[in-house]
Design a protein around this motif. Structure first.
Motif, PDB file in Angstrom:
ATOM      1  N   GLN A 140       0.832  -1.207   0.000  1.00  0.00           N
ATOM      2  CA  GLN A 140       0.000   0.000   0.000  1.00  0.00           C
ATOM      3  C   GLN A 140       0.867   1.258   0.000  1.00  0.00           C
ATOM      4  O   GLN A 140       0.565   2.233  -0.698  1.00  0.00           O
ATOM      5  CB  GLN A 140      -0.918  -0.016   1.223  1.00  0.00           C
ATOM      6  N   GLU A 141       1.937   1.218   0.813  1.00  0.00           N
ATOM      7  CA  GLU A 141       2.826   2.376   0.834  1.00  0.00           C
ATOM      8  C   GLU A 141       3.487   2.581  -0.529  1.00  0.00           C
ATOM      9  O   GLU A 141       3.639   3.727  -0.999  1.00  0.00           O
ATOM     10  CB  GLU A 141       3.889   2.192   1.925  1.00  0.00           C
ATOM     11  N   ALA A 142       3.912   1.441  -1.153  1.00  0.00           N
ATOM     12  CA  ALA A 142       4.526   1.569  -2.479  1.00  0.00           C
ATOM     13  C   ALA A 142       3.522   2.099  -3.496  1.00  0.00           C
ATOM     14  O   ALA A 142       3.861   2.914  -4.368  1.00  0.00           O
ATOM     15  CB  ALA A 142       5.074   0.207  -2.925  1.00  0.00           C
ATOM     16  N   GLU A 143       2.263   1.637  -3.366  1.00  0.00           N
ATOM     17  CA  GLU A 143       1.235   2.114  -4.285  1.00  0.00           C
ATOM     18  C   GLU A 143       0.980   3.611  -4.103  1.00  0.00           C
ATOM     19  O   GLU A 143       0.857   4.366  -5.075  1.00  0.00           O
ATOM     20  CB  GLU A 143      -0.045   1.318  -4.080  1.00  0.00           C
ATOM     21  N   ARG A 144       0.917   4.026  -2.816  1.00  0.00           N
ATOM     22  CA  ARG A 144       0.708   5.461  -2.568  1.00  0.00           C
ATOM     23  C   ARG A 144       1.909   6.279  -3.050  1.00  0.00           C
ATOM     24  O   ARG A 144       1.749   7.362  -3.619  1.00  0.00           O
ATOM     25  CB  ARG A 144       0.473   5.691  -1.069  1.00  0.00           C
ATOM     26  N   ALA A 145       3.121   5.734  -2.823  1.00  0.00           N
ATOM     27  CA  ALA A 145       4.308   6.448  -3.298  1.00  0.00           C
ATOM     28  C   ALA A 145       4.320   6.542  -4.812  1.00  0.00           C
ATOM     29  O   ALA A 145       4.687   7.581  -5.392  1.00  0.00           O
ATOM     30  CB  ALA A 145       5.575   5.742  -2.800  1.00  0.00           C
ATOM     31  N   LYS A 146       3.881   5.456  -5.476  1.00  0.00           N
ATOM     32  CA  LYS A 146       3.832   5.478  -6.936  1.00  0.00           C
ATOM     33  C   LYS A 146       2.793   6.485  -7.434  1.00  0.00           C
ATOM     34  O   LYS A 146       3.042   7.236  -8.397  1.00  0.00           O
ATOM     35  CB  LYS A 146       3.503   4.082  -7.450  1.00  0.00           C
TER      36      LYS A 146
END
Length: 497
Positions: free
Chosen positions: A316-322
């Motif tokens: 989720q964090e990677a998705e938000r960062a992306k």
């Protein structure tokens, strides 16, 4: 201490001799004078250095081994216990006894214990007990010792039938106590005892339970007097073989069988208990093993669940960062679409090869920094489908390069300070084509001051891996992933040709 009772109801008490009252009358004056003399000496506090009855008892308690030693010295015979055991314990089985020599005078196997212990042995092991009492004051005792106690037939009969033999001199306290219990009045004295069924009273025989009463140690016969009569070896041997053994042996054999059965049952219970405890230990170990496996499985399940949760959070964090990165790149693309390029005379002409294979050329003003160059490349990496014109922080579109610098500086500084809020990041590294030279992002670095960009240059975009995406543009190339490693494009000099 195990208690026992002796039943003497089957044997008539020894007849009282008519001469005893006569002797009592004659000795009464002597007893009276002795008592008066003792009273006077005690009143005058004078020590009594004599006793009228000093020959009656010894000063010691008396030990069976001492009496047996005196008997061996007097008769010249050897006791079987002397050659088989030096301890004060009697052998309990015939296997521990040596063979009786034919040419040696022997004595019965006297048990070297107390009178009560000898009776307890006979009671516990269901054996016949033979009690022999003597007194040195009687004239028949020496002949009894030499003829009866050393008679081979009598000794062998006691030996073969495993009879517990105990003896002593009534001058000793132990033997004197035994004489009182057995009501011995004439010496030598021989008594036979063995376990016999206890006779219940006739009045309660019908109302008693079916369980038979416990056997009791019973006096079977008493023999006292001359060794040429009641205590002769032939009389005692005949009594044993014709009367006592046929009467007692069947019951003792039955007791031996009962004792053997009880011993077998006891050993069986011990084996069963041991098997039960062993099975219980195995079951306990198996249950503990299963419980340990269940705990380990639960721990693994919790660890896997925690790992999955952490992976989900990281995803989720990677998705938000992306998403944040895409939003910033889309915004920067819109920014550079509105910003004018520099002039060819005063600006810096830079060609950039994108990971997709596309090639971009832009002239940057001489006062632009690495931030503007990285911002321009980041805008070109935005997906074509993304159309947002607002930055993640709702920053307006700047119209000049300094304005863009002032907007990006707070977010880039937060990126380098590892703020908890995900800042915008570049996610790539610019590298000169040939010779290879990395141009990592650095704040306030004018393009005109970079050696490899003086007079223009061409750069290649190398995308960084996800592990270094959150570190800003100062990753120094660690963790980068080269998307377009080879230089398969026409250089600017080629185009000029």
């Amino acid at each position: 201490m195990e208690s026992f009772d002796i039943d003497d109801s089957e044997v008539q008490p020894p007849p009282r001799t008519p001469s005893r009252p006569f002797f009592a009358v004659l000795t009464f004056p002597i007893h009276l004078l002795s008592s008066i003399l003792r009273f006077v000496l005690n009143f005058l506090r004078l020590p009594i250095r004599f006793s009228l009855y000093s020959s009656r008892h010894r000063t010691t308690l008396g030990r069976p081994d001492l009496w047996l030693r005196e008997l061996e010295e007097e008769t010249g015979a050897v006791s079987i216990t002397t050659s088989t055991s030096t301890a004060l314990e009697a052998p309990t089985t015939l296997t521990s006894r040596t063979r009786i020599p034919d040419d040696t005078k022997v004595l019965p196997a006297f048990t070297l214990t107390s009178y009560d212990d000898a009776l307890r042995t006979a009671q516990r092991e269901a054996r016949i007990a033979c009690i022999i009492l003597v007194s040195q004051e009687h004239d028949d005792v020496p002949e009894f010792k030499r003829s009866t106690l050393t008679n081979p037939e009598f000794v062998r009969l006691l030996h073969d039938n495993n009879v517990v033999v105990w003896g002593g001199d009534v001058r000793d306290q132990e033997a004197h106590s035994a004489a009182e219990k057995l009501q011995a009045t004439t010496y030598p004295f021989v008594a036979f005892l063995a376990l016999q069924p206890k006779r219940a009273p006739s009045s309660s025989s019908s109302s008693s339970s079916s369980t038979p009463p416990a056997p009791i140690l019973t006096i079977l016969s008493r023999h006292s007097g001359s060794p040429r009569g009641p205590t002769s070896p032939s009389t005692l041997s005949t009594h044993l073989t014709t009367q006592l053994l046929p009467r007692v042996q069947p019951f003792l054999t039955r007791l031996h069988g009962i004792h053997a059965a009880r011993e077998r049952d006891r050993l069986l219970r011990i084996e069963q208990d041991a098997a039960f405890h062993a099975t219980a230990a195995r079951d306990r170990a198996r249950i503990e093993g299963l419980m340990a496996e269940e705990r380990a499985a639960a721990d693994r399940a919790r660890a896997e669940e925690l790992e999955q949760e952490q992976q989900r959070v990281r995803a989720q964090e990677a998705e938000r960062a992306k998403e944040t990165q895409v939003a910033w790149r889309t915004w920067l693309r819109a920014v550079y679409a509105a910003l004018p390029e520099g002039t060819s005379g005063s600006g810096v002409r830079i060609a950039v090869r994108l990971p997709s294979g596309g090639r971009l050329i832009r002239i940057f003003p001489a006062d632009d920094t690495l931030t503007h160059l990285y911002a321009f490349v980041a805008g070109q990496l935005a997906p074509a489908s993304s159309t947002s014109t607002l930055s993640p922080m709702s920053d307006p579109l700047p119209h000049t390069s300094p304005a863009l610098e002032s907007i990006l500086s707070p977010h880039l500084s937060s990126s380098s300070s590892s703020s908890t809020t995900p800042p915008p990041f570049w996610g790539f590294l610019l590298v000169s084509a040939y010779p290879r030279h990395e141009l990592p992002w650095a704040p306030s670095s004018p393009l005109s001051a970079i050696d490899v960009l003086k007079g223009g240059g061409q750069l290649v975009v190398e995308m960084l891996s996800a592990k270094s995406n959150g570190g800003g543009g100062n990753s120094k190339g660690k963790g980068r992933e080269v998307v377009d490693a080879d230089d398969e494009y026409e250089t600017e000099s080629d185009d000029d040709e």
